[in-house]
Design a protein around this motif. Structure first.
Motif, PDB file in Angstrom:
ATOM      1  N   VAL A 286       0.868  -1.178   0.000  1.00 22.25           N
ATOM      2  CA  VAL A 286       0.000   0.000   0.000  1.00 22.25           C
ATOM      3  C   VAL A 286       0.904   1.227   0.000  1.00 22.25           C
ATOM      4  N   GLU A 287       0.949   1.919  -1.121  1.00 26.60           N
ATOM      5  CA  GLU A 287       1.914   3.012  -1.294  1.00 26.60           C
ATOM      6  C   GLU A 287       1.494   4.283  -0.571  1.00 26.60           C
ATOM      7  N   ASN A 288       0.200   4.584  -0.566  1.00 21.06           N
ATOM      8  CA  ASN A 288      -0.318   5.792   0.071  1.00 21.06           C
ATOM      9  C   ASN A 288      -1.489   5.413   0.972  1.00 21.06           C
ATOM     10  N   PHE A 289      -1.424   5.821   2.231  1.00 23.66           N
ATOM     11  CA  PHE A 289      -2.539   5.520   3.124  1.00 23.66           C
ATOM     12  C   PHE A 289      -2.507   6.432   4.341  1.00 23.66           C
ATOM     13  N   ASN A 290      -3.677   6.561   4.965  1.00 25.09           N
ATOM     14  CA  ASN A 290      -3.843   7.302   6.214  1.00 25.09           C
ATOM     15  C   ASN A 290      -4.484   6.360   7.220  1.00 25.09           C
ATOM     16  N   VAL A 291      -3.962   6.344   8.438  1.00 24.80           N
ATOM     17  CA  VAL A 291      -4.548   5.492   9.467  1.00 24.80           C
ATOM     18  C   VAL A 291      -4.370   6.152  10.828  1.00 24.80           C
ATOM     19  N   CYS A 292      -5.387   6.017  11.677  1.00 20.80           N
ATOM     20  CA  CYS A 292      -5.340   6.530  13.047  1.00 20.80           C
ATOM     21  C   CYS A 292      -5.532   5.359  14.003  1.00 20.80           C
ATOM     22  N   VAL A 293      -4.753   5.348  15.091  1.00 24.83           N
ATOM     23  CA  VAL A 293      -4.718   4.215  16.005  1.00 24.83           C
ATOM     24  C   VAL A 293      -4.705   4.733  17.444  1.00 24.83           C
ATOM     25  N   THR A 294      -5.490   4.103  18.318  1.00 24.40           N
ATOM     26  CA  THR A 294      -5.492   4.501  19.727  1.00 24.40           C
ATOM     27  C   THR A 294      -4.280   3.909  20.444  1.00 24.40           C
ATOM     28  N   ALA A 295      -4.129   4.307  21.697  1.00 27.29           N
ATOM     29  CA  ALA A 295      -2.995   3.819  22.498  1.00 27.29           C
ATOM     30  C   ALA A 295      -3.057   2.314  22.724  1.00 27.29           C
ATOM     31  N   ILE A 296      -4.272   1.727  22.658  1.00 28.72           N
ATOM     32  CA  ILE A 296      -4.381   0.284  22.872  1.00 28.72           C
ATOM     33  C   ILE A 296      -4.497  -0.480  21.558  1.00 28.72           C
ATOM     34  N   GLY A 297      -4.331   0.211  20.420  1.00 28.97           N
ATOM     35  CA  GLY A 297      -4.264  -0.487  19.144  1.00 28.97           C
ATOM     36  C   GLY A 297      -5.562  -0.636  18.386  1.00 28.97           C
ATOM     37  N   VAL A 298      -6.568   0.182  18.705  1.00 28.78           N
ATOM     38  CA  VAL A 298      -7.825   0.146  17.954  1.00 28.78           C
ATOM     39  C   VAL A 298      -7.726   1.138  16.793  1.00 28.78           C
ATOM     40  N   ILE A 299      -8.028   0.676  15.592  1.00 30.88           N
ATOM     41  CA  ILE A 299      -8.048   1.553  14.417  1.00 30.88           C
ATOM     42  C   ILE A 299      -9.287   2.443  14.495  1.00 30.88           C
ATOM     43  N   THR A 300      -9.086   3.762  14.402  1.00 32.48           N
ATOM     44  CA  THR A 300     -10.225   4.681  14.471  1.00 32.48           C
ATOM     45  C   THR A 300     -10.528   5.337  13.127  1.00 32.48           C
ATOM     46  N   ARG A 301      -9.568   5.335  12.231  1.00 31.07           N
ATOM     47  CA  ARG A 301      -9.808   5.862  10.879  1.00 31.07           C
ATOM     48  C   ARG A 301      -8.811   5.212   9.935  1.00 31.07           C
ATOM     49  N   VAL A 302      -9.293   4.930   8.721  1.00 34.92           N
ATOM     50  CA  VAL A 302      -8.380   4.401   7.704  1.00 34.92           C
ATOM     51  C   VAL A 302      -8.880   4.816   6.324  1.00 34.92           C
ATOM     52  N   ASP A 303      -7.943   5.217   5.489  1.00 29.41           N
ATOM     53  CA  ASP A 303      -8.192   5.479   4.074  1.00 29.41           C
ATOM     54  C   ASP A 303      -7.020   4.877   3.321  1.00 29.41           C
ATOM     55  N   ALA A 304      -7.294   3.896   2.497  1.00 30.55           N
ATOM     56  CA  ALA A 304      -6.213   3.226   1.787  1.00 30.55           C
ATOM     57  C   ALA A 304      -6.750   2.493   0.568  1.00 30.55           C
ATOM     58  N   ARG A 305      -5.962   2.533  -0.501  1.00 40.17           N
ATOM     59  CA  ARG A 305      -6.267   1.727  -1.679  1.00 40.17           C
ATOM     60  C   ARG A 305      -5.238   0.607  -1.736  1.00 40.17           C
ATOM     61  N   THR A 306      -5.719  -0.611  -1.657  1.00 41.76           N
ATOM     62  CA  THR A 306      -4.840  -1.778  -1.628  1.00 41.76           C
ATOM     63  C   THR A 306      -5.118  -2.655  -2.839  1.00 41.76           C
ATOM     64  N   PRO A 307      -4.258  -3.636  -3.102  1.00 45.46           N
ATOM     65  CA  PRO A 307      -4.539  -4.568  -4.202  1.00 45.46           C
ATOM     66  C   PRO A 307      -5.865  -5.307  -4.003  1.00 45.46           C
ATOM     67  N   GLN A 308      -6.312  -5.411  -2.741  1.00 43.67           N
ATOM     68  CA  GLN A 308      -7.564  -6.113  -2.459  1.00 43.67           C
ATOM     69  C   GLN A 308      -8.790  -5.206  -2.572  1.00 43.67           C
ATOM     70  N   GLY A 309      -8.593  -3.893  -2.554  1.00 42.30           N
ATOM     71  CA  GLY A 309      -9.727  -2.984  -2.643  1.00 42.30           C
ATOM     72  C   GLY A 309      -9.483  -1.688  -1.895  1.00 42.30           C
ATOM     73  N   GLN A 310     -10.508  -0.834  -1.877  1.00 43.45           N
ATOM     74  CA  GLN A 310     -10.437   0.468  -1.226  1.00 43.45           C
ATOM     75  C   GLN A 310     -11.017   0.377   0.181  1.00 43.45           C
ATOM     76  N   TYR A 311     -10.285   0.895   1.164  1.00 41.94           N
ATOM     77  CA  TYR A 311     -10.766   0.963   2.534  1.00 41.94           C
ATOM     78  C   TYR A 311     -10.999   2.418   2.903  1.00 41.94           C
ATOM     79  N   SER A 312     -12.147   2.713   3.488  1.00 42.39           N
ATOM     80  CA  SER A 312     -12.419   4.052   4.000  1.00 42.39           C
ATOM     81  C   SER A 312     -13.430   3.905   5.130  1.00 42.39           C
ATOM     82  N   ALA A 313     -12.979   4.136   6.367  1.00 43.99           N
ATOM     83  CA  ALA A 313     -13.840   3.943   7.534  1.00 43.99           C
ATOM     84  C   ALA A 313     -13.426   4.902   8.643  1.00 43.99           C
TER      85      ALA A 313
END
Length: 204
Positions: free
Chosen positions: A152-179
């Motif tokens: 994944v060449e370009n992506f944005n991700v936010c993570v809490t101190a305990i490792g919970v993903i709170t935001r993600v935007d990424a285009r991967t070979p498997q598809g587009q993630y946006s949450a």
């Protein structure tokens, strides 16, 4: 506009106080690698306890992920479609189940961990850090551009101190993630789980 500040000041900042830190191959590369590695280490699902998180997806639908590793149970609900996992406590089995259930919807923590680890060794990648509070949860955010060594060449991700993903935007070979996280609480709802277990339409 995000403000650039000296890399050393970012390095001295504690996790969750990274706003405005911008690193690249020629500015603070070693510092960015250390911070990336620290954030990536939070995403090891073996270390995450029970929680329930609800996300708003790109198409406007909602996704709820509820996991309780100690009790050997988890649920994924998208709108009114529910899937339930119940068995002996087995972190690897839970991880594989989540990977299947969340395919092309939300990346697993282990997947994002792999992206971040690849970026730590990529001198061409530009890395920017900031922080945000979503659904009451303070998170560190990482913005990666040009990570040619990662799938994944370009992506944005936010993570809490305990490792919970709170935001993600990424285009991967498997598809587009946006949450984006819209609701969060520690633990799982006992009554909610019972209703899922009793519902004949719940996939198992």
């Amino acid at each position: 506009m995000k403000t650039r500040i000296p890399a050393m000041l970012c390095w001295l900042a504690t996790p969750l106080v990274l706003a405005g830190c911008l690193f690249s191959a020629d500015q603070g590369g070693s510092e960015s690698r250390v911070i990336l590695s620290e954030i990536a280490s939070r995403l090891d699902s073996d270390e995450i306890g029970s929680y329930t998180a609800t996300y708003r997806l790109q198409d406007g639908s909602e996704l709820t992920v509820s996991i309780d590793p100690d009790m050997g149970r988890a649920a994924v609900v998208r709108d009114d479609q529910a899937s339930l996992w119940t068995r002996e406590d087995n972190s690897e089995s839970l991880r594989l189940w989540l990977k299947v259930e969340l395919h092309n919807i939300l990346p697993t923590g282990r997947s994002v961990q792999t992206w971040l680890e690849a970026a730590t060794t990529d001198d061409k990648a530009k890395v920017e850090f900031d922080d945000v509070t979503l659904a009451g949860e303070r998170s560190d955010c990482i913005h990666i551009q040009g990570a040619t060594d990662s799938e994944v060449e370009n992506f944005n991700v936010c993570v809490t101190a305990i490792g919970v993903i709170t935001r993600v935007d990424a285009r991967t070979p498997q598809g587009q993630y946006s949450a984006t996280l819209v609701d969060y609480r520690d633990g799982v709802g006992e009554e909610w789980f019972r209703e899922l277990e009793e519902d004949p339409d719940t996939q198992r």
